[in-house]
Design an enzyme around this catalytic site. Structure first.
Site, short mmCIF file in Angstrom:
data_model
loop_
_atom_site.label_atom_id
_atom_site.label_comp_id
_atom_site.label_asym_id
_atom_site.label_seq_id
_atom_site.Cartn_x
_atom_site.Cartn_y
_atom_site.Cartn_z
N ASN A 111 0.81 -1.22 0.00
CA ASN A 111 0.00 0.00 0.00
C ASN A 111 0.85 1.27 0.00
OD1 ASN A 111 -2.68 -1.16 0.22
ND2 ASN A 111 -1.97 -1.92 2.21
N ASP A 141 1.08 -10.13 2.97
CA ASP A 141 -0.07 -9.75 3.79
C ASP A 141 -1.38 -9.77 3.01
OD1 ASP A 141 1.61 -9.39 5.93
OD2 ASP A 141 1.88 -7.26 5.55
N ARG A 189 -0.26 -8.98 11.03
CA ARG A 189 -0.44 -8.05 12.14
C ARG A 189 -1.86 -7.49 12.14
NH1 ARG A 189 2.81 -7.48 16.71
NH2 ARG A 189 2.78 -5.36 17.47
N LEU A 296 10.86 -17.68 7.52
CA LEU A 296 10.81 -18.90 6.71
C LEU A 296 9.54 -18.95 5.86
CD1 LEU A 296 13.06 -19.66 8.77
CD2 LEU A 296 12.15 -21.97 8.77
#
Lengths: 418, 418
Positions: A111, A141, A189, A296
């Site tokens: 973004n 994300d 998150r 990872l």
């Protein structure tokens, strides 16, 4: 050969396939006889006039990037603010662009990067500098607006689903005398896309993962413990997938609760999985284990999704075409035509529709009880992890990842100390 | 058809390829027309007379086990003590064997299991019960004596080396503005075999992993911090691989130092990686990340080593042949004929040479400075991760792992409450 150079830069966290996008950009530009400079460490390198000359890369190296994780030109975490607040930085960018005859700017990121690319295009217009700015989508994300999904997410999702299925088989085999509760911490998150992908690991009622904790839902420890206890009783063990971003009703991150100081007064770093594991041990008394795959999960090129790889390369190719066609302030995006079999195509969207928007997970993707995914989520997610795209291996049993040596072009401007 | 049944049991931690050994056992016994019973959850199921009848498995299911991680019959952590101390348990085993006409006992596991198989054979001889006991090697810890390596280790080693190479590329791309020190925690409480395998990820002086912490060496925090600081300065970032079993000079596990209570008085579970990451942050002030793959490293069948898979199946086949040939109190072991190209064959060793011995890592495998592996270690380790052996994937992007439904044979003895 068109006049001028193309600048490619990437920002934010890297992925298993961001180099594949870079590979497609370089290959496509080469076929169009356009010289590509690549900013070292993203926008930082653009500001500092640290520009790799990709002309020196061999075709084999460019091809090899398509199966190499990490980000070969580097990336950075640096968000430019508004044109007013960060005017000096934007002006410096234009200076660097002018000094190196940059006529096309491709900015690969999430973004923030879409927003930066948009602002750069606005400033160039203001100064009548002929520049075409194109955003390129990327983020594990999966939170970019407009596009069906974000390159990088599908491979991280595949890693998550496969890993959870595998470790669940391990836990199942040992549960009678060993670990009864296993907690897997997934990145995310703000949105639970990767935790949701773990839900693909099982299909039956008692298949792992038994509980998924989403940042979209308030974490209620008592309810969670009751569910864990019931599942251990019924199934014999319980596999939990927790998003790093889950919060309690007061808005606090559960991960932060786990931190603090250890018995020696040393910093104890937090983490959702270790905190939940400790609480399960305290409250329920079960033997627990937990895993924190951390980077990872976003660098596992060895387990990339073929769909994801193809999309990562398609947006790279399309971005170059857009740029050379003079389509300014846009981003190639992925449009889904059908779920099963999955069909998609590339469309071109204005950056203004993408910058500063965040795509959250639809409410209809989380099961009513809050601890699993729905059929709708499954239909959305499954195609994104479809297909395998193994890197070549060398005889020594390791993937033949490519780390080209690169040289920076000679500086033409005074050093920048912004 | 030979008279009597073969009992197969597995104990201790499962691996990515222990089901491949089981698959080979079942297939070989079937071709010899021997019926195989499999103990549920290892020796616990043998004691409790919980025996799966594998006759009901289809050939496709048996074949599918060869590419499925976990342990399909279950396993357990239960070490039988001496014949004197645990006489009732050994006697119960013989009772179960007699009740189900078990004439061949295959026990798949590590050091403890080899010891148990040896003792069972001794007791059977004492009671003149005709039983052939054969150990089958397995452990990701790679600490069995006599055999060149242990099935399960090669795949975990491959996972470790590949994962460290991948996440190092991620860290390298972001280090200028993000994580500068990354800590990867590898299994290995007593021996640093898996941490050593991480050393295969790099070959050049500044390749990751930059520092490996072995349980064979005393952990000196000040020396470690000085090395981390120097590497960050020289390379720009530092990737550390730490064995879970490292200790300080006073003999204490570093992992335990990281535990204790968090700021809410809740149990904070320890871990080497989180502890070291916290200390690096405190002492050097660098941004740190860490990964704890935990069970993922021993269940990653998606990244199995072809060498490891072949050896896992070879010891299964050989164990059945030994048993049916009446070779009692032995274990098939792997003998290395040459490093490069790797040649090996199966030999048969007496259990007495294996039981209760532990193979530690040779001193010559750890670099003089204590933080890396030597050329000798590399020559030993490389062949073990050679080759890929991917599981088949179904259309949904996930490996087609096989979880057969199985039924227990009817009990013939009173319940056991030992």
């Amino acid at each position: 050969m068109p006049a001028g150079n193309l600048l490619y830069a990437q920002s934010g966290g890297v992925t298993a396939v961001i180099n594949a996008t870079a590979s497609a950009v370089l290959h496509t530009a080469r076929t169009r006889k356009v010289r590509v400079l690549a900013a070292r460490n993203g926008i930082l390198g653009a500001l500092g006039e640290e520009l790799f000359d990709t002309s020196a890369l061999t075709s084999a190296e460019i091809k090899g990037l398509a199966h190499t994780p990490g980000g070969t030109f580097g990336s950075c975490r640096l968000k430019l603010k508004s044109l007013t607040e960060d005017r000096a930085k934007y002006a410096r960018l234009l200076d660097v662009f002018k000094a190196h005859d940059i006529r096309w700017f491709l900015y690969n990121g999430g973004n923030d990067s879409a927003d930066t690319a948009l602002k750069v295009s606005q400033l160039a217009a203001e100064f009548d500098y002929p520049l075409t700015c194109v955003g390129v989508p990327k983020t594990v994300d999966n939170d970019l607006a407009v596009t069906d999904c974000c390159p990088g997410f599908g491979s991280a999702a595949k890693y998550t689903a496969v890993s959870v299925r595998e470790c669940a088989l391990d836990v199942a085999a040992m549960a009678e005398t060993s670990t009864k509760v296993f907690v897997y911490e997934a990145m995310g998150r703000h949105a639970g896309w990767l935790a949701a992908a773990a839900g693909l690991a099982g299909t039956g009622k008692d298949d792992a993962p038994h509980l998924i904790l989403f940042p979209e839902r308030v974490f209620d420890e008592a309810d969670f413990m009751a569910k864990v206890a019931a599942i251990v009783k019924r199934v014999g063990y319980c596999v939990v997938v927790a998003s790093e971003g889950i919060r309690t009703a007061d808005g606090r991150f559960v991960a932060d609760a786990g931190g603090g100081k250890d018995s020696f007064g040393h910093t104890q770093l937090g983490g959702v999985a270790s905190h939940l594991a400790g609480r399960v041990k305290d409250v329920l008394g079960h033997k627990v284990h937990w895993a924190l795959p951390d980077y990872l999960q976003r660098s596992a090129r060895h387990l990339a999704s073929k769909t994801d790889l193809e999309q990562a390369m398609a947006v790279g190719r399309a971005a170059v075409e857009c740029a050379l066609n003079g389509q300014n302030a846009v981003m190639p995006v992925i449009v889904r035509d059908a779920d099963a079999p999955y069909h998609w195509h590339i469309d071109i969207a204005p950056l203004s529709r993408i910058a500063n928007h965040e795509k959250t997970m639809p409410k209809g993707f989380i099961r009513k009880d809050g601890y699993g995914i729905t059929t709708a989520a499954r239909h959305y997610l499954l195609p994104l992890i479809e297909g395998e795209a193994y890197p070549p291996y060398v005889r020594d049993g390791l993937p033949n990842y490519v780390v080209p040596k690169m040289t920076l072009v000679r500086r033409r401007l005074p050093a920048w100390n912004g």
